[in-house]
Scaffold this motif. Structure first.
Motif, PDB file in Angstrom:
ATOM      1  N   SER A   1      -8.831   0.340  -8.021  1.00  0.00           N
ATOM      2  CA  SER A   1      -7.982   0.042  -6.878  1.00  0.00           C
ATOM      3  C   SER A   1      -8.438   0.846  -5.664  1.00  0.00           C
ATOM      4  O   SER A   1      -8.767   2.035  -5.777  1.00  0.00           O
ATOM      5  N   LEU A   2      -8.457   0.178  -4.506  1.00  0.00           N
ATOM      6  CA  LEU A   2      -8.721   0.850  -3.242  1.00  0.00           C
ATOM      7  C   LEU A   2      -7.442   0.991  -2.413  1.00  0.00           C
ATOM      8  O   LEU A   2      -7.495   1.232  -1.213  1.00  0.00           O
ATOM      9  N   ASP A   3      -6.298   0.827  -3.069  1.00  0.00           N
ATOM     10  CA  ASP A   3      -5.023   1.042  -2.396  1.00  0.00           C
ATOM     11  C   ASP A   3      -4.847   2.521  -2.070  1.00  0.00           C
ATOM     12  O   ASP A   3      -5.478   3.393  -2.673  1.00  0.00           O
ATOM     13  N   GLY A   4      -3.981   2.797  -1.131  1.00  0.00           N
ATOM     14  CA  GLY A   4      -3.715   4.181  -0.748  1.00  0.00           C
ATOM     15  C   GLY A   4      -3.707   4.330   0.759  1.00  0.00           C
ATOM     16  O   GLY A   4      -3.466   3.368   1.494  1.00  0.00           O
ATOM     17  N   LEU A   5      -3.962   5.533   1.236  1.00  0.00           N
ATOM     18  CA  LEU A   5      -3.980   5.794   2.666  1.00  0.00           C
ATOM     19  C   LEU A   5      -5.368   5.531   3.240  1.00  0.00           C
ATOM     20  O   LEU A   5      -6.357   6.109   2.788  1.00  0.00           O
TER      21      LEU A   5
ATOM     22  N   PRO B   1      -0.827   3.279   5.093  1.00  0.00           N
ATOM     23  CA  PRO B   1      -0.824   2.866   3.691  1.00  0.00           C
ATOM     24  C   PRO B   1      -1.321   1.433   3.521  1.00  0.00           C
ATOM     25  O   PRO B   1      -1.060   0.560   4.349  1.00  0.00           O
ATOM     26  N   VAL B   2      -2.044   1.217   2.445  1.00  0.00           N
ATOM     27  CA  VAL B   2      -2.504  -0.111   2.039  1.00  0.00           C
ATOM     28  C   VAL B   2      -2.100  -0.312   0.587  1.00  0.00           C
ATOM     29  O   VAL B   2      -2.395   0.531  -0.256  1.00  0.00           O
ATOM     30  N   PRO B   3      -1.384  -1.394   0.255  1.00  0.00           N
ATOM     31  CA  PRO B   3      -0.991  -2.493   1.141  1.00  0.00           C
ATOM     32  C   PRO B   3       0.292  -2.184   1.914  1.00  0.00           C
ATOM     33  O   PRO B   3       1.172  -1.494   1.415  1.00  0.00           O
ATOM     34  N   ALA B   4       0.373  -2.753   3.121  1.00  0.00           N
ATOM     35  CA  ALA B   4       1.571  -2.610   3.957  1.00  0.00           C
ATOM     36  C   ALA B   4       1.369  -3.405   5.240  1.00  0.00           C
ATOM     37  O   ALA B   4       0.241  -3.687   5.637  1.00  0.00           O
ATOM     38  N   SER B   5       2.474  -3.737   5.888  1.00  0.00           N
ATOM     39  CA  SER B   5       2.432  -4.254   7.249  1.00  0.00           C
ATOM     40  C   SER B   5       2.451  -3.045   8.182  1.00  0.00           C
ATOM     41  O   SER B   5       3.381  -2.239   8.124  1.00  0.00           O
TER      42      SER B   5
ATOM     43  N   TYR C   1       4.464 -10.149  11.003  1.00  0.00           N
ATOM     44  CA  TYR C   1       3.935  -8.938  10.368  1.00  0.00           C
ATOM     45  C   TYR C   1       2.441  -9.095  10.119  1.00  0.00           C
ATOM     46  O   TYR C   1       1.957 -10.191   9.825  1.00  0.00           O
ATOM     47  N   ALA C   2       1.700  -7.973  10.194  1.00  0.00           N
ATOM     48  CA  ALA C   2       0.244  -8.051  10.093  1.00  0.00           C
ATOM     49  C   ALA C   2      -0.302  -6.823   9.376  1.00  0.00           C
ATOM     50  O   ALA C   2       0.389  -5.829   9.170  1.00  0.00           O
ATOM     51  N   GLY C   3      -1.585  -6.920   9.003  1.00  0.00           N
ATOM     52  CA  GLY C   3      -2.266  -5.814   8.343  1.00  0.00           C
ATOM     53  C   GLY C   3      -2.818  -6.225   6.998  1.00  0.00           C
ATOM     54  O   GLY C   3      -2.872  -7.418   6.657  1.00  0.00           O
ATOM     55  N   ILE C   4      -3.242  -5.231   6.220  1.00  0.00           N
ATOM     56  CA  ILE C   4      -3.719  -5.481   4.853  1.00  0.00           C
ATOM     57  C   ILE C   4      -2.481  -5.545   3.968  1.00  0.00           C
ATOM     58  O   ILE C   4      -1.940  -4.521   3.546  1.00  0.00           O
ATOM     59  N   HIS C   5      -2.022  -6.754   3.704  1.00  0.00           N
ATOM     60  CA  HIS C   5      -0.705  -6.974   3.105  1.00  0.00           C
ATOM     61  C   HIS C   5      -0.668  -6.852   1.584  1.00  0.00           C
ATOM     62  O   HIS C   5       0.406  -6.669   1.009  1.00  0.00           O
ATOM     63  N   ARG C   6      -1.808  -7.047   0.941  1.00  0.00           N
ATOM     64  CA  ARG C   6      -1.833  -7.004  -0.518  1.00  0.00           C
ATOM     65  C   ARG C   6      -2.938  -6.061  -0.989  1.00  0.00           C
ATOM     66  O   ARG C   6      -3.768  -5.606  -0.205  1.00  0.00           O
ATOM     67  N   SER C   7      -2.972  -5.804  -2.266  1.00  0.00           N
ATOM     68  CA  SER C   7      -3.879  -4.799  -2.827  1.00  0.00           C
ATOM     69  C   SER C   7      -5.344  -5.149  -2.608  1.00  0.00           C
ATOM     70  O   SER C   7      -5.724  -6.319  -2.495  1.00  0.00           O
ATOM     71  N   VAL C   8      -6.157  -4.088  -2.567  1.00  0.00           N
ATOM     72  CA  VAL C   8      -7.603  -4.213  -2.451  1.00  0.00           C
ATOM     73  C   VAL C   8      -8.224  -3.672  -3.737  1.00  0.00           C
ATOM     74  O   VAL C   8      -7.874  -2.573  -4.180  1.00  0.00           O
ATOM     75  N   HIS C   9      -9.129  -4.452  -4.327  1.00  0.00           N
ATOM     76  CA  HIS C   9      -9.752  -4.054  -5.587  1.00  0.00           C
ATOM     77  C   HIS C   9     -11.271  -4.112  -5.503  1.00  0.00           C
ATOM     78  O   HIS C   9     -11.833  -4.991  -4.845  1.00  0.00           O
TER      79      HIS C   9
END
Length: 359
Positions: free
Chosen positions: A40-44, A78-82, A203-211
């Protein structure tokens, strides 16, 4: 700069980054198995906004070639988030145009041998441009769908890597949903304003998880599953598998899919082998159908489907598992039926940005 200039300015940047971009894909969710690894590449992540009046500056100045912190002051995001609701900064919440993210990550040396490496985004709203170590790997438009790219030749194995994402939330007449960008006069100049007719916030941004994940050289790329209930105690599952291969000795050979279906207790209740086209069917006796909540004492029953990809000489190439439910969907002029029983739909379009009204 007028609104026409804004669009022309942005179009020029798209020409710069659109060269030789591989079409997006990404139907199967990343899952670990005997042949796959997932990280997972989720996080800050680091985050900056572009100047609304100059949304393509980062592309022209090649912010993707170095850390964002070297070109602007970054904040953690934070990712994922708006990104709109994370800070108390009104300028970030109402920002129109491009924003940038980046972060560092490591790729194990072991991934360099006999594997392919993929980068997958669950959702980026609305349009995304992605660079790895300064090289563009993918772009994607429409923020509600996953997308991915193979990055085997872009990552550094056993070293630190950098991923950079430019996200554009601007909605115009050709986007889904549609919107309009206009200029509004204010003290000292003009402001870029986004308007739209739908009833929820953009709403915008990286909304879902990155793997980041691996597959074998030849792997299961897509799985299509359908089902029905032949009678109350017997169910059928039909599957179609698509395989992608880069190893010539594997991709050109005859391949087979061996399938096993497990119930919740981990007991095999059905198994089979595909035909030469990698299609097949399973019969499940004493089936437990999938039911919606409140329509059965045990709603949402799911089996685990295990797919094993073999060569003609019985060499195991790939393993993928997914959850499946067995049900029949039918409808007539007056009703929608699940497993022969009518379903009453109680609501529609409950938006997350209104706890009380839910639109």
């Amino acid at each position: 700069m007028g609104i026409v200039g804004y669009l022309i300015h942005f179009a020029i940047a798209l020409v710069i980054v659109n060269k030789e971009v591989i079409p997006t894909r990404g139907m199967l969710y990343p899952r670990e198995s005997e042949t796959r690894e997932v990280r997972s590449l989720d996080g800050l992540w680091n985050f900056v906004t572009s100047d609304e009046a100059n949304p393509t500056q980062g592309v022209r100045d090649k912010w993707f070639n170095d850390d964002l912190s070297k070109v602007k002051d970054v904040i953690p995001m934070p990712v994922p988030a708006s990104y709109n609701d994370i800070t108390t900064d009104k300028a970030i919440r109402d920002h129109v145009g491009t924003v940038w993210y980046d972060r560092k990550f490591f790729v194990p040396r072991s991934w360099a041998k006999d594997q392919r490496v993929w980068l997958r985004f669950g959702s980026v709203h609305y349009e995304a441009f992605v660079w790895v170590n300064g090289e563009m790997v993918i772009k994607h438009e429409m923020g509600h769908l996953p997308f991915e790219a193979e990055v085997s030749n872009f990552v550094k194995y056993g070293e630190e890597n950098r991923i950079t994402v430019m996200c554009d939330n601007a909605l115009i007449q050709t986007t889904v949903p549609q919107g309009k960008i206009s200029e509004v006069k204010k003290d000292g100049g003009v402001a870029i304003v986004q308007s739209y007719t739908f009833d929820f916030f953009n709403y915008a941004g990286i909304h879902r998880s990155v793997h980041l994940y691996t597959t074998p050289k030849t792997f299961i790329e897509e799985v299509e599953v359908t089902s029905n209930l032949a009678e109350k105690s017997v169910g059928h599952i039909y599957y179609k598998v698509k395989v992608s291969g880069t190893a010539s000795n594997e991709a050109d050979s005859a391949l087979q899919i061996h399938v096993q279906l497990y119930n919740k207790e981990g007991v095999v209740v059905a198994n089979g082998t595909s035909n030469g086209d990698l299609n097949g069917a399973l019969e499940v006796k004493k089936v437990k159908p999938w039911w919606p909540y409140l329509m059965h004492p045990e709603p949402g029953y799911l089996y685990q489907m295990e797919l094993l990809l073999y060569t003609a000489d019985n060499t195991l190439l790939d393993v993928y598992r997914l959850k499946v439910g067995i049900r029949t969907l039918t409808w007539n002029n007056s009703s929608f039926l699940i497993n022969g029983r009518p379903v009453y739909f109680r609501g529609f379009g409950k938006h997350e940005d209104s706890d009380f009204f839910h639109h």
